[in-house]
Design a protein around this motif. Structure first.
Motif, PDB file in Angstrom:
ATOM      1  N   VAL A  56      17.087  55.348  27.636  1.00  0.00           N
ATOM      2  CA  VAL A  56      16.113  55.768  26.634  1.00  0.00           C
ATOM      3  C   VAL A  56      16.878  56.299  25.429  1.00  0.00           C
ATOM      4  CG1 VAL A  56      14.173  57.291  26.100  1.00  0.00           C
ATOM      5  CG2 VAL A  56      14.427  56.359  28.412  1.00  0.00           C
ATOM      6  N   ASP A  57      16.952  55.508  24.370  1.00  0.00           N
ATOM      7  CA  ASP A  57      17.613  55.986  23.158  1.00  0.00           C
ATOM      8  C   ASP A  57      16.739  55.688  21.946  1.00  0.00           C
ATOM      9  OD1 ASP A  57      18.029  53.255  22.554  1.00  0.00           O
ATOM     10  OD2 ASP A  57      19.997  53.280  23.475  1.00  0.00           O
ATOM     11  N   GLY A  58      17.087  56.298  20.842  1.00  0.00           N
ATOM     12  CA  GLY A  58      16.304  56.125  19.625  1.00  0.00           C
ATOM     13  C   GLY A  58      16.999  56.745  18.441  1.00  0.00           C
ATOM     14  N   LYS A  59      16.212  57.098  17.450  1.00  0.00           N
ATOM     15  CA  LYS A  59      16.725  57.733  16.240  1.00  0.00           C
ATOM     16  C   LYS A  59      15.939  59.011  15.974  1.00  0.00           C
ATOM     17  CE  LYS A  59      18.213  53.376  14.094  1.00  0.00           C
ATOM     18  NZ  LYS A  59      19.661  53.682  14.248  1.00  0.00           N
ATOM     19  N   ASP A  60      16.660  60.057  15.525  1.00  0.00           N
ATOM     20  CA  ASP A  60      15.990  61.315  15.226  1.00  0.00           C
ATOM     21  C   ASP A  60      15.264  61.229  13.883  1.00  0.00           C
ATOM     22  OD1 ASP A  60      17.868  61.658  13.182  1.00  0.00           O
ATOM     23  OD2 ASP A  60      19.052  63.130  14.270  1.00  0.00           O
ATOM     24  N   LYS A  61      14.716  62.338  13.421  1.00  0.00           N
ATOM     25  CA  LYS A  61      13.914  62.360  12.195  1.00  0.00           C
ATOM     26  C   LYS A  61      14.714  61.970  10.962  1.00  0.00           C
ATOM     27  CE  LYS A  61      14.766  67.304  11.514  1.00  0.00           C
ATOM     28  NZ  LYS A  61      14.150  68.644  11.341  1.00  0.00           N
ATOM     29  N   ASN A  62      16.042  62.050  11.061  1.00  0.00           N
ATOM     30  CA  ASN A  62      16.910  61.683   9.937  1.00  0.00           C
ATOM     31  C   ASN A  62      17.448  60.266  10.057  1.00  0.00           C
ATOM     32  OD1 ASN A  62      16.721  64.396   8.911  1.00  0.00           O
ATOM     33  ND2 ASN A  62      18.244  65.017  10.447  1.00  0.00           N
ATOM     34  N   GLY A  63      17.059  59.545  11.105  1.00  0.00           N
ATOM     35  CA  GLY A  63      17.549  58.188  11.306  1.00  0.00           C
ATOM     36  C   GLY A  63      18.864  58.109  12.055  1.00  0.00           C
ATOM     37  N   THR A  64      19.325  59.219  12.627  1.00  0.00           N
ATOM     38  CA  THR A  64      20.588  59.251  13.367  1.00  0.00           C
ATOM     39  C   THR A  64      20.363  58.854  14.813  1.00  0.00           C
ATOM     40  OG1 THR A  64      21.359  61.070  11.956  1.00  0.00           O
ATOM     41  CG2 THR A  64      22.549  60.704  14.022  1.00  0.00           C
ATOM     42  N   ASP A  65      21.269  58.050  15.370  1.00  0.00           N
ATOM     43  CA  ASP A  65      21.150  57.626  16.761  1.00  0.00           C
ATOM     44  C   ASP A  65      21.235  58.825  17.709  1.00  0.00           C
ATOM     45  OD1 ASP A  65      20.907  54.972  16.056  1.00  0.00           O
ATOM     46  OD2 ASP A  65      23.067  54.570  16.231  1.00  0.00           O
ATOM     47  N   GLY A 419      13.741  47.829  48.094  1.00  0.00           N
ATOM     48  CA  GLY A 419      13.073  47.233  46.948  1.00  0.00           C
ATOM     49  C   GLY A 419      13.765  47.585  45.665  1.00  0.00           C
ATOM     50  N   VAL A 420      13.495  46.805  44.622  1.00  0.00           N
ATOM     51  CA  VAL A 420      14.045  47.070  43.297  1.00  0.00           C
ATOM     52  C   VAL A 420      12.964  46.786  42.272  1.00  0.00           C
ATOM     53  CG1 VAL A 420      14.989  44.726  43.159  1.00  0.00           C
ATOM     54  CG2 VAL A 420      15.915  46.525  41.677  1.00  0.00           C
ATOM     55  N   LYS A 421      12.913  47.600  41.231  1.00  0.00           N
ATOM     56  CA  LYS A 421      11.966  47.407  40.135  1.00  0.00           C
ATOM     57  C   LYS A 421      12.687  47.529  38.800  1.00  0.00           C
ATOM     58  CE  LYS A 421       7.627  48.943  42.254  1.00  0.00           C
ATOM     59  NZ  LYS A 421       6.510  49.906  42.180  1.00  0.00           N
ATOM     60  N   TYR A 422      12.262  46.672  37.863  1.00  0.00           N
ATOM     61  CA  TYR A 422      12.781  46.746  36.501  1.00  0.00           C
ATOM     62  C   TYR A 422      11.622  47.130  35.588  1.00  0.00           C
ATOM     63  CZ  TYR A 422      15.105  45.621  32.125  1.00  0.00           C
ATOM     64  OH  TYR A 422      15.651  45.699  30.869  1.00  0.00           O
ATOM     65  N   PHE A 423      11.860  48.137  34.715  1.00  0.00           N
ATOM     66  CA  PHE A 423      10.830  48.677  33.835  1.00  0.00           C
ATOM     67  C   PHE A 423      11.122  48.356  32.375  1.00  0.00           C
ATOM     68  CE2 PHE A 423      10.883  51.233  37.621  1.00  0.00           C
ATOM     69  CZ  PHE A 423       9.591  51.693  37.815  1.00  0.00           C
ATOM     70  N   TRP A 424      10.114  47.857  31.663  1.00  0.00           N
ATOM     71  CA  TRP A 424      10.156  47.796  30.211  1.00  0.00           C
ATOM     72  C   TRP A 424       9.369  48.996  29.699  1.00  0.00           C
ATOM     73  CZ3 TRP A 424       9.497  43.529  33.309  1.00  0.00           C
ATOM     74  CH2 TRP A 424      10.418  42.490  33.145  1.00  0.00           C
ATOM     75  N   PHE A 441      11.686  56.061  19.406  1.00  0.00           N
ATOM     76  CA  PHE A 441      12.405  55.556  20.579  1.00  0.00           C
ATOM     77  C   PHE A 441      11.818  54.197  20.947  1.00  0.00           C
ATOM     78  CE2 PHE A 441      13.074  60.021  20.400  1.00  0.00           C
ATOM     79  CZ  PHE A 441      14.336  60.244  20.932  1.00  0.00           C
ATOM     80  N   LYS A 442      12.662  53.146  20.861  1.00  0.00           N
ATOM     81  CA  LYS A 442      12.176  51.781  21.042  1.00  0.00           C
ATOM     82  C   LYS A 442      13.112  50.974  21.939  1.00  0.00           C
ATOM     83  CE  LYS A 442       9.980  51.554  16.464  1.00  0.00           C
ATOM     84  NZ  LYS A 442       9.892  50.810  15.182  1.00  0.00           N
ATOM     85  N   ASP A 443      12.531  49.903  22.521  1.00  0.00           N
ATOM     86  CA  ASP A 443      13.299  48.899  23.284  1.00  0.00           C
ATOM     87  C   ASP A 443      14.093  49.531  24.426  1.00  0.00           C
ATOM     88  OD1 ASP A 443      12.394  46.920  21.483  1.00  0.00           O
ATOM     89  OD2 ASP A 443      14.025  47.399  20.093  1.00  0.00           O
ATOM     90  N   ASN A 444      13.423  50.337  25.219  1.00  0.00           N
ATOM     91  CA  ASN A 444      14.096  51.019  26.321  1.00  0.00           C
ATOM     92  C   ASN A 444      13.677  50.450  27.669  1.00  0.00           C
ATOM     93  OD1 ASN A 444      15.702  53.004  24.857  1.00  0.00           O
ATOM     94  ND2 ASN A 444      13.727  53.815  24.191  1.00  0.00           N
ATOM     95  N   SER A 445      14.449  50.777  28.698  1.00  0.00           N
ATOM     96  CA  SER A 445      14.237  50.167  30.006  1.00  0.00           C
ATOM     97  C   SER A 445      14.733  51.090  31.111  1.00  0.00           C
ATOM     98  CB  SER A 445      14.969  48.827  30.090  1.00  0.00           C
ATOM     99  OG  SER A 445      16.375  49.025  29.921  1.00  0.00           O
ATOM    100  N   ALA A 446      14.447  50.703  32.345  1.00  0.00           N
ATOM    101  CA  ALA A 446      14.930  51.452  33.506  1.00  0.00           C
ATOM    102  C   ALA A 446      15.014  50.519  34.703  1.00  0.00           C
ATOM    103  CB  ALA A 446      13.999  52.626  33.808  1.00  0.00           C
ATOM    104  N   MET A 447      15.907  50.852  35.616  1.00  0.00           N
ATOM    105  CA  MET A 447      16.053  50.118  36.872  1.00  0.00           C
ATOM    106  C   MET A 447      15.927  51.113  38.021  1.00  0.00           C
ATOM    107  SD  MET A 447      16.673  47.110  38.285  1.00  0.00           S
ATOM    108  CE  MET A 447      17.660  46.095  37.154  1.00  0.00           C
ATOM    109  N   ALA A 448      15.108  50.781  38.999  1.00  0.00           N
ATOM    110  CA  ALA A 448      14.917  51.652  40.156  1.00  0.00           C
ATOM    111  C   ALA A 448      15.162  50.884  41.436  1.00  0.00           C
ATOM    112  CB  ALA A 448      13.506  52.233  40.156  1.00  0.00           C
TER     113      ALA A 448
END
Length: 457
Positions: A56-65, A419-424, A441-448
Motif C-alpha cells: 500500500v503506497d501513495g503520495k502525501d498532500k505535497n505529492g511526495t511518495d 489456500g492463497v488469495k490475491y487482492f486488488w 493511494f492507488k494501484d495497491n495489492s495484497a497476497m494472503a
C-alpha cells in the motif's frame, strides 16, 4: 445427486479452502468471524493460521511518495465442537477479528521533521527556530518530536456456543463472546498539525458480547445455509496519551500570543483569526486525562453452499459490519480536537478514527472433489469498503480478490487445507481525523496465504 458421504467431503474441502488466506478487509475487519467449524457434523476440532503481505503506497498532500505503509501480519484461529447428543452441541471458536498494522517511512508529510508547521498559516515549527537573512522566519517550539506515523491494533476473541437441533435439518445456536483489544498509535509529520507527536497506548482490555444464529442443512444435496449475528462490544479504557506539542505550546504561550499580535498588526493575519488562535492557546492548559470509549461493531454473516452436480458445490458468503457508527476519540485527543476545531470549522471537535459507511462484502466460489482424498476450490471476493476518503491509518477502500485452495484427507478423520488469495485493493483518498486532505493511494495489492488442519473425532 450427491450422497451424504460425498456431500460432507466436498463441504469440508470447499469451506476450508475458502476460509484459508482471508485477512484483508475494510476498516479493521480481518478474520470474517466465521462460525463454520461449529456447523461441522459430529465432534470436530481445527487449528490454522493466515499470513498477509500487502503493498500500500501513495503520495502525501505535497505529492511526495510514501513508500509501502502496510505491514505484513499473521493471525491464528482455532475451534472445537462437541456433539454429545443428536439434539445438543457446544463448542468454542478462537479468532482475531479486528486489527490494523501500518507504518510510514522516509521523508514525507507522515514523518517528523523539525520544520513541520504546527498551525497552518502561522510561522511556528516543531523544532528549533528558523532564521533567514538574519531575520526570524519561523518561531521554534523545540518540542523534540521524532519518528514516523504508525498504528498497531490487535484483538483476540473467544466465542462459546451452544446449539439446539430440533430436527436433523435445523440448528439454533447462541453464545457469549469474550474479546480483548489493545493497540498503539503514533501520529507524526506536518499532516497532523497540532497533533504531530501524538502517541496513544491502549493497554489490554477485555469485555463481553454475544452472538446468535440459525442454520438449515440438507446433507444429501450438500445444502447448508446459516445466518449469524454478533453484537457490539463496548470498552471503557484508561488509555495513555502523550501530546508534546501541547506542552510546548503551553510553555511558549506568552511568546506565541505576542507573535500572533504582530502578525495581525502587520496585516498578515485577519484580526478574527488572531483572536480565535489566542483563544485556542488559552484553552490548552485545561487538557486532562479521562476514559476512552471504544466499541467494536455489530455484524451479520450469511453463509451458504449447495451441491450443483456430482462432486461439486457452490458456496458463498455475504457479510455486513456496521462501521458507520465506529469512532475512536481518546480523552485528551478529543479535548485538543475541541480546542482547535473552531479554527477549521469543526466547533465540536473530531475523532482520531471514524468511517462514513457500513462494510458490505461477498465471496462466491466452486468446490470440487478431485480424487478420493483431494478436493479443490476457486473463489472470487468483493468488499465495498467503509467509505472514501479513508483514514491515513488504513488508506485503502475495499477490494476484489481471487482465491484457490486445496484440501487433502489422508484419512477420513483428518483434513489438511491450504489456500492463497490475491487482492486488488481499492484506490483511496486519505484524510486525517479532522477530515483534512492527506494524500492519494492507488494501484495497491495484497497476497494472503493460509493453512488449516481439521480433525473429526
Amino acid at each position: 445427486m450427491l450422497n451424504k458421504k460425498n456431500a460432507l467431503a466436498i463441504t469440508v474441502g470447499a469451506i476450508c479452502a475458502a476460509a484459508s488466506g482471508a485477512g484483508f478487509a475494510s476498516a479493521l475487519d480481518r478474520s470474517g468471524q466465521s462460525i463454520a467449524p461449529f456447523l461441522k457434523p459430529g465432534n470436530y476440532a481445527e487449528y490454522g493460521g493466515s499470513f498477509l503481505n500487502p503493498k500500500v503506497d501513495g503520495k502525501d498532500k505535497n505529492g511526495t511518495d510514501t513508500g509501502n505503509v502496510a505491514n505484513s501480519y499473521n493471525f491464528v484461529g482455532g475451534a472445537i465442537k462437541f456433539q454429545p447428543t443428536e439434539k445438543f452441541s457446544f463448542g468454542f471458536i478462537y479468532d482475531e477479528p479486528f486489527g490494523a498494522s501500518a507504518e510510514y517511512h522516509g521523508a514525507n508529510a507522515f514523518t517528523a521533521n523539525p520544520r513541520d508547521v504546527v498551525l497552518s498559516g502561522l510561522p511556528i515549527v516543531t523544532g528549533p527556530s528558523v532564521v533567514s537573512n538574519g531575520q526570524l522566519a519561523a518561531y521554534g517550539l523545540n518540542a523534540g518530536i521524532t519518528g514516523d506515523t504508525d498504528v498497531e491494533v490487535r484483538t483476540k476473541s473467544l466465542s462459546a456456543l451452544v446449539g439446539f437441533q430440533p430436527t436433523e435439518n435445523w440448528n439454533l445456536y447462541a453464545g457469549g463472546v469474550y474479546q480483548e483489544i489493545k493497540g498503539e498509535v503514533s501520529l507524526r509529520g506536518s499532516t497532523y498539525s497540532a497533533f504531530n507527536g501524538y502517541d496513544l497506548s491502549i493497554p489490554s482490555k477485555r469485555d463481553w458480547g454475544w452472538l446468535a444464529g440459525i442454520a438449515y442443512q440438507k446433507p444429501e444435496i450438500a445444502l447448508q445455509v446459516s445466518l449469524t449475528y454478533r453484537s457490539e462490544i463496548d470498552y471503557d479504557i484508561n488509555a495513555n496519551e502523550s501530546m508534546p506539542l501541547v506542552t510546548a505550546l503551553g510553555a511558549n504561550r506568552a511568546q506565541l500570543a505576542g507573535l500572533i499580535q504582530q502578525l495581525v498588526l502587520a496585516g498578515r493575519l485577519p484580526a478574527a483569526t488572531g483572536q480565535a488562535l489566542a483563544g485556542t492557546l488559552g484553552s490548552l492548559g485545561g487538557l486532562s486525562g479521562g476514559t476512552t470509549s471504544i466499541t467494536t461493531p455489530q455484524s451479520v454473516n450469511l453463509d451458504f453452499q449447495t451441491g450443483i452436480m456430482a462432486d461439486t458445490v457452490l458456496f458463498g458468503n455475504v457479510r455486513w459490519v456496521q462501521w458507520s457508527k465506529f469512532a475512536v476519540r481518546p480523552a485528551q485527543f478529543g479535548q485538543l480536537a475541541e480546542a482547535v476545531g473552531p479554527l477549521i470549522g469543526k466547533p465540536d471537535g473530531f475523532n482520531l478514527v471514524d468511517y462514513s459507511k457500513d462494510q458490505w462484502s461477498a465471496n462466491l466460489g466452486l468446490g470440487r472433489k478431485l480424487t478420493e482424498t483431494v478436493s479443490g476450490s476457486f473463489s472470487v471476493g468483493w468488499d465495498g469498503g467503509a467509505g472514501n476518503p479513508v483514514t491515513t491509518l488504513g488508506p485503502t477502500d475495499g477490494y476484489w480478490n481471487v482465491g484457490v485452495g486445496l484440501r487433502y484427507s489422508p484419512t477420513p478423520k483428518i483434513d489438511l487445507s491450504a489456500g492463497v488469495k490475491y487482492f486488488w485493493l481499492g484506490d483511496a483518498t486519505a484524510e486525517t481525523g479532522a477530515h483534512s486532505y492527506a494524500g492519494e493511494f492507488k494501484d495497491n495489492s495484497a497476497m494472503a496465504v493460509g493453512v488449516k488442519m481439521g480433525l473429526h473425532f
